[in-house]
Design a protein around this motif. Structure first.
Motif: not given
Lengths: 68, 149
Positions: A35, A40-44, A47
């Motif tokens: 991150l 990172a391609k995505a973050i929840r 998170t």
């Protein structure tokens, strides 16, 4: 056009180490590194929510949109 | 990896080994089979030689296919499923099937039943190719998932 992750800045402001933040947020230090380095391609949402909670900030303090 | 998965992969490997044994048997006995067939149908031996040429050419691609399948199953056993290496192996299998289909198609000119084998091999090439495309897509999805924090 990209999304910049300013996690380093917020961590420095809150004087918190990567290992400690990872532990508090409940992710692995390796994932926190992904991150921080912008790989990172995505973050929840979960998170992001945990990061904002631990760093006492808004999502906009961590993520920044940069237009070309 | 649980019991069933392990057994299933072992069964697949046994299947590959059985086909390898059959192919080996065909390679060894091809000369006599071709000779017998030519004599039985009262054809000149050159016909048998043509038959042998088709079988041996097809056999090369058969061996490549079986080797690729064996290695593919090895990767799956190790848990390396959605990796580029497997896509490359499936691409090779697909091309091998296609080349075998072409050989059979040409061979059908002198021995018609080869035409049916050509259709089967061509269809198999298509199936493997579609599975390969799905694997390629799955790799992209896996990468995205791996980099989702």
């Amino acid at each position: 056009m990209e999304i910049l992750v300013n996690l380093d800045v917020m961590m420095a402001k809150r004087k918190i180490s990567g290992g400690e933040l990872a532990e508090r947020v409940g992710i692995t230090p390796a994932n926190l590194s992904i991150l921080k380095t912008g790989k990172a391609k995505a973050i929840r949402f979960s998170t992001l929510m945990a990061l904002c909670h631990e760093l006492q900030c808004q999502p906009g303090d961590i993520l920044e949109f940069v237009d070309d | 990896m649980n019991w069933t998965k392990d057994k299933s992969i072992t069964l697949s490997r046994v299947g590959v080994a059985v086909f390898a044994a059959l192919l080996l048997a065909l390679d060894i006995s091809c000369y006599w089979i071709a000779q017998w067939y030519a004599r039985w149908r009262f054809y000149h031996f050159q016909y048998g030689a043509l038959l042998m040429l088709s079988v041996y050419l097809g056999s090369v691609f058969g061996w490549i296919c079986l080797w690729q399948l064996w290695k593919l199953l090895g990767n799956i056993r190790r848990g390396e499923v959605f990796v580029l290496e497997n896509v490359r192996r499936m691409r090779r299998i697909s091309w091998c099937c296609l080349w075998a289909a072409l050989i059979c198609l040409v061979s059908a000119a002198y021995y018609l039943p080869f035409g049916f084998v050509a259709i089967a091999a061509g269809f198999m090439a298509l199936i493997v190719r579609i599975v390969k495309n799905a694997f390629q897509q799955a790799i992209d999805m896996k990468e995205e998932l791996d980099y989702t924090v």
